[in-house]
Scaffold this motif. Structure first.
Motif, PDB file in Angstrom:
ATOM      1  N   LEU A   1      28.787   2.416   3.446  1.00 47.19           N
ATOM      2  CA  LEU A   1      29.679   1.794   4.523  1.00 47.19           C
ATOM      3  C   LEU A   1      30.790   1.522   3.582  1.00 47.19           C
ATOM      4  O   LEU A   1      30.213  -0.014   3.276  1.00 47.19           O
ATOM      5  N   TYR A   2      32.597   1.092   4.352  1.00 46.13           N
ATOM      6  CA  TYR A   2      33.048   0.404   3.474  1.00 46.13           C
ATOM      7  C   TYR A   2      34.256  -0.049   4.379  1.00 46.13           C
ATOM      8  O   TYR A   2      35.373   0.963   4.881  1.00 46.13           O
ATOM      9  N   PRO A   3      33.902  -0.418   5.825  1.00 54.99           N
ATOM     10  CA  PRO A   3      34.310  -0.603   6.622  1.00 54.99           C
ATOM     11  C   PRO A   3      36.457  -0.846   6.929  1.00 54.99           C
ATOM     12  O   PRO A   3      37.134  -0.339   7.436  1.00 54.99           O
ATOM     13  N   ALA A   4      36.778  -1.824   5.537  1.00 54.97           N
ATOM     14  CA  ALA A   4      37.917  -1.233   5.921  1.00 54.97           C
ATOM     15  C   ALA A   4      38.936   0.318   5.612  1.00 54.97           C
ATOM     16  O   ALA A   4      39.896   0.190   5.707  1.00 54.97           O
TER      17      ALA A   4
ATOM     18  N   ARG B   1      26.637   0.426  14.056  1.00 57.01           N
ATOM     19  CA  ARG B   1      28.106   0.184  15.284  1.00 57.01           C
ATOM     20  C   ARG B   1      28.808  -0.595  15.270  1.00 57.01           C
ATOM     21  O   ARG B   1      29.633  -1.231  15.413  1.00 57.01           O
ATOM     22  N   ASP B   2      27.636  -1.959  15.154  1.00 56.70           N
ATOM     23  CA  ASP B   2      28.140  -3.437  15.588  1.00 56.70           C
ATOM     24  C   ASP B   2      28.950  -3.713  13.624  1.00 56.70           C
ATOM     25  O   ASP B   2      30.149  -4.350  14.395  1.00 56.70           O
ATOM     26  N   ALA B   3      28.562  -3.097  12.675  1.00 53.24           N
ATOM     27  CA  ALA B   3      29.318  -3.410  11.556  1.00 53.24           C
ATOM     28  C   ALA B   3      31.107  -1.880  11.642  1.00 53.24           C
ATOM     29  O   ALA B   3      31.918  -3.568  10.727  1.00 53.24           O
ATOM     30  N   LEU B   4      30.830  -0.963  12.162  1.00 54.88           N
ATOM     31  CA  LEU B   4      32.249  -1.184  12.429  1.00 54.88           C
ATOM     32  C   LEU B   4      32.973  -1.607  13.857  1.00 54.88           C
ATOM     33  O   LEU B   4      33.599  -1.044  14.030  1.00 54.88           O
ATOM     34  N   ALA B   5      32.457  -2.442  14.491  1.00 56.84           N
ATOM     35  CA  ALA B   5      32.897  -2.432  15.352  1.00 56.84           C
ATOM     36  C   ALA B   5      34.010  -3.130  15.532  1.00 56.84           C
ATOM     37  O   ALA B   5      35.196  -2.915  16.883  1.00 56.84           O
TER      38      ALA B   5
ATOM     39  N   ASP C   1      45.993  15.027  18.272  1.00 58.00           N
ATOM     40  CA  ASP C   1      44.545  15.038  18.277  1.00 58.00           C
ATOM     41  C   ASP C   1      44.010  14.731  17.740  1.00 58.00           C
ATOM     42  O   ASP C   1      42.588  15.449  17.990  1.00 58.00           O
ATOM     43  N   TYR C   2      43.664  14.515  16.817  1.00 58.74           N
ATOM     44  CA  TYR C   2      43.143  13.986  15.682  1.00 58.74           C
ATOM     45  C   TYR C   2      41.886  13.188  15.881  1.00 58.74           C
ATOM     46  O   TYR C   2      42.371  12.003  16.431  1.00 58.74           O
ATOM     47  N   ARG C   3      40.416  13.577  16.077  1.00 57.73           N
ATOM     48  CA  ARG C   3      39.372  12.548  16.745  1.00 57.73           C
ATOM     49  C   ARG C   3      38.093  12.482  15.476  1.00 57.73           C
ATOM     50  O   ARG C   3      37.818  13.879  15.136  1.00 57.73           O
ATOM     51  N   ILE C   4      37.710  11.449  14.991  1.00 61.93           N
ATOM     52  CA  ILE C   4      36.924  11.177  14.264  1.00 61.93           C
ATOM     53  C   ILE C   4      35.344  10.347  14.365  1.00 61.93           C
ATOM     54  O   ILE C   4      36.026   9.560  15.661  1.00 61.93           O
ATOM     55  N   THR C   5      34.312  10.919  14.819  1.00 68.14           N
ATOM     56  CA  THR C   5      33.208   9.713  15.953  1.00 68.14           C
ATOM     57  C   THR C   5      32.199  10.082  14.544  1.00 68.14           C
ATOM     58  O   THR C   5      31.740  10.860  13.266  1.00 68.14           O
ATOM     59  N   PHE C   6      31.698   8.622  14.530  1.00 68.26           N
ATOM     60  CA  PHE C   6      31.214   7.979  13.272  1.00 68.26           C
ATOM     61  C   PHE C   6      30.032   7.984  13.837  1.00 68.26           C
ATOM     62  O   PHE C   6      29.915   7.276  15.233  1.00 68.26           O
ATOM     63  N   ARG C   7      28.485   8.196  13.665  1.00 61.25           N
ATOM     64  CA  ARG C   7      26.978   8.152  14.034  1.00 61.25           C
ATOM     65  C   ARG C   7      26.104   7.293  13.258  1.00 61.25           C
ATOM     66  O   ARG C   7      26.358   7.677  12.103  1.00 61.25           O
ATOM     67  N   GLY C   8      25.722   6.573  13.987  1.00 62.60           N
ATOM     68  CA  GLY C   8      23.888   5.718  13.169  1.00 62.60           C
ATOM     69  C   GLY C   8      24.139   5.223  14.177  1.00 62.60           C
ATOM     70  O   GLY C   8      23.777   5.198  15.253  1.00 62.60           O
ATOM     71  N   SER C   9      23.027   4.069  13.158  1.00 61.46           N
ATOM     72  CA  SER C   9      21.756   2.962  14.064  1.00 61.46           C
ATOM     73  C   SER C   9      23.221   1.656  14.643  1.00 61.46           C
ATOM     74  O   SER C   9      24.582   1.900  14.639  1.00 61.46           O
ATOM     75  N   GLU C  10      22.604   1.323  16.000  1.00 64.42           N
ATOM     76  CA  GLU C  10      23.178   0.166  16.387  1.00 64.42           C
ATOM     77  C   GLU C  10      23.935  -0.191  15.447  1.00 64.42           C
ATOM     78  O   GLU C  10      25.060  -1.432  15.648  1.00 64.42           O
ATOM     79  N   THR C  11      23.078  -0.798  14.381  1.00 69.44           N
ATOM     80  CA  THR C  11      23.504  -1.917  13.506  1.00 69.44           C
ATOM     81  C   THR C  11      24.825  -1.550  12.925  1.00 69.44           C
ATOM     82  O   THR C  11      25.759  -2.203  12.661  1.00 69.44           O
TER      83      THR C  11
END
Ligand SMILES: [Zn+2]
Ligand SMILES: [Zn+2]
Ligand SMILES: [Zn+2]
Length: 276
Positions: free
Chosen positions: A82-85, A112-116, A100-110
């Motif tokens: 994972l490279y949030p930048a 989520r916090d890294a990508l917030a 209308d483009y939409r991408i959903t990232f999925r993973g643990s709560e940790t």
């Protein structure tokens, strides 16, 4: 289902950035499949697994259009996954995308916090979202069902590994993890999954295990044996060793292929496609 490996190395890449060890030197000399970028895979050119900095290189080399990718599963927050930048490159001025483009990232709560931080950036033409995945809770993503499993890996990185099914074929993508937790095996006793492709963490290759959190060929063989014994795989299942480090003994591709074959495994390489 078409499964493709885009990157197949552990954190440091293989050969590693600055490394002059015997395996890195050999890999640099022979090139080809001995050169491994950081971990990423894609199902049917559409369902992405992980988002390392090498994503840019992967989409160039493999002709992938990220506008076809609407779902991205993240295994954990380590930099080789994972490279949030680069998620932030979805902003206006950096990428022009259809509204209308939409991408959903999925993973643990940790995760989520890294990508917030980057997902909260407002100046975006399309949109990006995040959905938390909970261990053992299966979700439907269009034609796929995805089940996350808890990994034995750095707990601070929120590690999950994934089972992905399209209703006809199923893949188990188990990176990064140690030998599976007992509650995974217990869950499978009830849910009775069957996998056509099993991709296992082989960071250590032939090196005897010195730490908990990854596997080598010996542990991969133990997982394979138990999956076959308990009916989660059969003689048609493709087993693949993946996620290599230069620290693994015999880990250069050409050296490892015959060794892994004796245990019933193929060896991943960047760009490898498996049609299931
Ligand atoms: Zn990793
Ligand atoms: Zn090295
Ligand atoms: Zn990791």
């Amino acid at each position: 289902m078409l499964f493709q490996y885009l990157g197949t190395a552990a954190a440091e890449g293989f050969p590693a950035l600055w490394c002059s060890c015997e395996r890195c030197t050999h890999a640099r000399q022979i090139g080809g499949r001995a050169l491994r970028t950081r971990s990423q895979a894609i199902v049917d050119g559409a369902l992405l697994i992980d988002f390392p900095a090498d994503t840019l290189d992967h989409i160039y080399k493999n002709g992938i259009d990220l506008l076809n990718v609407r779902e991205c599963l993240i295994t954990h927050t380590h930099g080789d996954h994972l490279y949030p930048a680069d998620v932030s490159m979805l902003r206006a001025g950096f990428s022009h995308v259809p509204p209308d483009y939409r991408i959903t990232f999925r993973g643990s709560e940790t995760v989520r916090d890294a990508l917030a931080g980057v997902l909260a950036q407002p100046e975006r033409e399309g949109s990006a979202a995040f959905e938390v995945m909970k261990p053992f809770e299966t979700v439907s993503l269009g034609r796929y069902t995805v089940t996350p499993y808890p990994a034995i890996h750095d707990p601070g990185a929120g590690p999950l590994f994934y089972g992905i099914s399209d209703g006809e074929r199923a893949v188990l993508y188990a990176h990064d993890t140690h030998y599976f937790r007992e509650d995974v095996w217990e869950n499978w006793k009830e849910t009775r999954p069957h996998f056509d492709l099993v991709s296992l963490d082989c960071t250590n290759a032939c090196l005897p295990l010195t730490y908990v959190g990854h596997m080598g060929l010996k542990e991969n063989a133990e997982v394979r044996r138990r999956m076959l014994d308990e009916g989660y795989a059969d003689e048609r299942t493709v087993f693949v060793c993946n996620h290599f480090s230069h620290n693994g003994t015999n880990a250069v591709y050409d050296d490892f292929v015959p060794i892994a074959a004796r245990e019933g495994f193929r060896v991943s390489y960047d760009g490898m496609k498996i049609q299931l």
